[in-house]
Design a protein around this motif. Structure first.
Motif, PDB file in Angstrom:
ATOM      1  N   ILE A 115     -18.995  52.629  28.113  1.00  0.00           N
ATOM      2  CA  ILE A 115     -18.846  51.183  28.316  1.00  0.00           C
ATOM      3  C   ILE A 115     -18.244  50.876  29.694  1.00  0.00           C
ATOM      4  O   ILE A 115     -17.720  49.787  29.923  1.00  0.00           O
ATOM      5  N   CYS A 155     -11.530  51.991  25.961  1.00  0.00           N
ATOM      6  CA  CYS A 155     -11.995  52.861  24.886  1.00  0.00           C
ATOM      7  C   CYS A 155     -11.052  54.060  24.749  1.00  0.00           C
ATOM      8  O   CYS A 155     -10.408  54.466  25.719  1.00  0.00           O
ATOM      9  N   CYS A 166     -17.948  57.263  30.896  1.00  0.00           N
ATOM     10  CA  CYS A 166     -17.639  56.251  29.867  1.00  0.00           C
ATOM     11  C   CYS A 166     -18.879  55.437  29.521  1.00  0.00           C
ATOM     12  O   CYS A 166     -19.548  54.899  30.397  1.00  0.00           O
ATOM     13  N   ASP A 170     -15.642  51.790  31.604  1.00  0.00           N
ATOM     14  CA  ASP A 170     -14.265  51.313  31.635  1.00  0.00           C
ATOM     15  C   ASP A 170     -13.693  51.174  33.036  1.00  0.00           C
ATOM     16  O   ASP A 170     -13.979  51.988  33.927  1.00  0.00           O
ATOM     17  N   CYS A 220     -11.400  57.278  27.057  1.00  0.00           N
ATOM     18  CA  CYS A 220     -10.951  57.058  28.436  1.00  0.00           C
ATOM     19  C   CYS A 220      -9.440  56.964  28.514  1.00  0.00           C
ATOM     20  O   CYS A 220      -8.816  57.489  29.451  1.00  0.00           O
TER      21      CYS A 220
HETATM   22 ZN   LIG Z   1     -14.197  54.380  28.236  1.00  0.00          ZN
END
Ligand SMILES: [Zn+2]
Length: 528
Positions: free
Chosen positions: A134, A143, A132, A136, A146
């Motif tokens: 960002i 997101c 991921c 997660d 994910c």
């Molecule tokens: Zn994610």
């Protein structure tokens, strides 16, 4: 051989200074190395359980780990000198309050260093959905990819980890930073390849802030950020919403935002949009070292002094002179107050002083490197570049201003050791026509012979704890300091070739105290 051994939760982690919240660790050569869950299923049955992790936001994590450190005792930010009673308690309060905060201070006040040190308050390992962008939270991904992947793979979803340092993102604000840099952009290529519609969450190219998700995001020189970008930041802080190219995409990011700025820029009207200012929980002022001793402690810690080969002895008075150059510059009206005088000035100066002394030792095959005041003058290239001059200073030139600052620093340091000491005999030797040349390249043996010829000089060195049994290098350095002190007080003369002589004497002057009072910068802020 490495032995698997369970480690209790909260055990200090010898690697990162953080705390282990994993199930077991492998002890290997004295270091604890985690064997970490690799799938969501394993994660659920580890100390990174859903109950433990789901709602643990970055600011909770910073707060928890800070409280543990406070209970433990000892320094919270090792290596940050001179802020124990001022800046550090305010930072602790800001973190305990779960605030976003800003450090306001002039350059060279360790602002970036403090912000980076915040990573030591993060967990040693943070699990996230592998791959991921960002990072997660596996229990509540934000997101789309994910969310899809967790729905499809369930407990088989692979888990990866970030270290403390990987969770720190830093950006120097400049007027050309865009929303795309900071927040993100729609990536048409991503859209075309994946067959997505533009504006779908799958087509976002994330900027720095989303990439700092679940970590610390630091923006240096915040006022240099364009107003539009400040609005974007405010929206994140307020709602967790970001708008990318007009497409509203909800990204409830979890970020600890920290900033730094020059105080004048920050308080200047119109530089920071009011709602953003309003969302910054704590405003903390940094300052320059309050005393010469604190300055010396910082310079000693930061300057590159442990060099190979030669034995080095830095006399205390040389350290003081170098430090006082910065103190004098901070008070000098020829130097721009607004930009300040960085602590990097004495640090670079010290490094150059040692190098000049090293060069001399090599040339004369001396075993001991002892810096002299002449080396401080030779370190001018490390000084002038760090001074932003006012008009008057510009007129005189950086070199002239630098020399004056060194002379001021020498006079005050000299007074600290020799105020009230009768130096008439030494002055008389010069008045009677005595002259001595002490080039900064002159070898110690030869220079010592010449200095011994000056009546009344060498016995004064007891005040510097330098006796006749000290090395020639130390004796020469100490004696030269006395002559430089007398010159700084205009009792003897010295020309550019470092020839000391009687110099001009308009009238008979008693040893007059140096005009500047020792009132260093006080950035201490009253608690209220
Ligand atoms: Zn994610």
């Amino acid at each position: 051989m490495c032995v698997a051994k369970p480690v209790a939760m909260g055990t200090p982690d010898k690697i990162g200074g953080g705390r282990i919240i994993g199930p077991e660790a492998v002890l290997c050569g004295g270091f604890a190395i985690m064997s970490l869950p690799r799938t969501l299923g394993e994660l659920r049955h580890s100390p990174f359980s859903e109950a433990q992790l789901r709602s643990r936001r970055v600011k909770d994590e910073l707060r928890d780990n800070l409280m543990a450190k406070l209970r433990q005792g000892g320094p919270i930010f090792p290596g940050i000198v001179g802020y124990d009673d001022t800046v550090v308690p305010q930072i602790i309060n800001a973190i305990l309050s779960r605030h976003n905060f800003i450090l306001l201070g002039l350059r060279g006040q360790a602002k970036s260093r403090i912000l980076r040190a915040l990573t030591t308050l993060l967990d040693a390992h943070m699990p996230y959905v592998a791959g991921c962008e960002i990072h997660d939270n596996p229990y509540s991904p934000i997101c789309r990819p994910c969310r899809d992947s967790v729905a499809k793979q369930g407990d088989e979803t692979p888990i990866a980890y970030l270290t403390q340092e990987q969770r720190y993102v830093e950006k120097l604000a400049t007027p050309d930073v865009t929303i795309a840099d900071l927040i993100g952009d729609i990536d048409p290529i991503k859209a075309a390849r994946g067959g997505h519609e533009l504006g779908s969450e799958m087509t976002v190219h994330y900027g720095l802030l989303p990439r700092a998700n679940r970590g610390i995001f630091a923006i240096n020189e915040l006022p240099d950020l364009a107003g539009k970008i400040q609005v974007g930041l405010f929206n994140i802080m307020q709602e967790g919403d970001v708008q990318i190219k007009g497409y509203p995409i909800r990204l409830p990011l979890d970020v600890a935002l920290v900033f730094s700025a020059n105080p004048e820029d920050y308080t200047a009207r119109g530089k920071i949009i009011t709602p953003l200012k309003d969302r910054i929980g704590s405003e903390i002022r940094t300052h320059y070292p309050a005393s010469i001793e604190e300055g010396i402690a910082i310079t000693t810690q930061e300057a590159w002094t442990k060099r190979d080969g030669y034995k080095l002895h830095i006399p205390k008075y040389v350290q003081e002179v170098i430090e006082r150059i910065a103190f004098a510059a901070r008070e000098d009206k020829k130097v721009d107050k607004r930009s300040g005088v960085s602590q990097r000035l004495p640090i670079s100066c010290m490094e150059n002083v040692i190098s000049n002394a090293e060069r001399r030792a090599i040339r004369h095959e001396e075993k001991l490197v002892v810096p002299r005041i002449g080396d401080v003058y030779a370190a001018m290239p490390a000084i002038t570049g760090k001074l932003e001059l006012e008009y008057e200073g510009e007129m005189k030139g950086a070199d002239h201003v630098g020399r004056e600052l060194i002379r001021t620093a020498i006079a005050k340091t000299y007074d600290g050791y020799f105020k009230g000491t009768d130096m008439n005999q030494v002055v008389q030797w010069f008045d009677l026509g005595g002259e001595i040349q002490l080039a900064d390249t002159a070898g110690a043996g030869e220079a010592l012979q010449a200095l011994r010829g000056i009546q009344g000089l060498m016995e004064k060195l007891v005040k510097l704890n330098v006796g006749p049994k000290e090395s020639a290098e130390s004796q020469v350095s100490a004696a030269e300091f006395v002559l430089e002190g007398l010159h700084a007080h205009k009792r003897i003369g010295r020309n550019e070739e470092r020839l000391f002589s009687a110099g001009e004497k308009p009238q008979k002057v008693a040893e007059k105290p140096f005009e500047r009072e020792d009132a260093p910068f006080r950035g201490r802020r009253p608690f209220n």
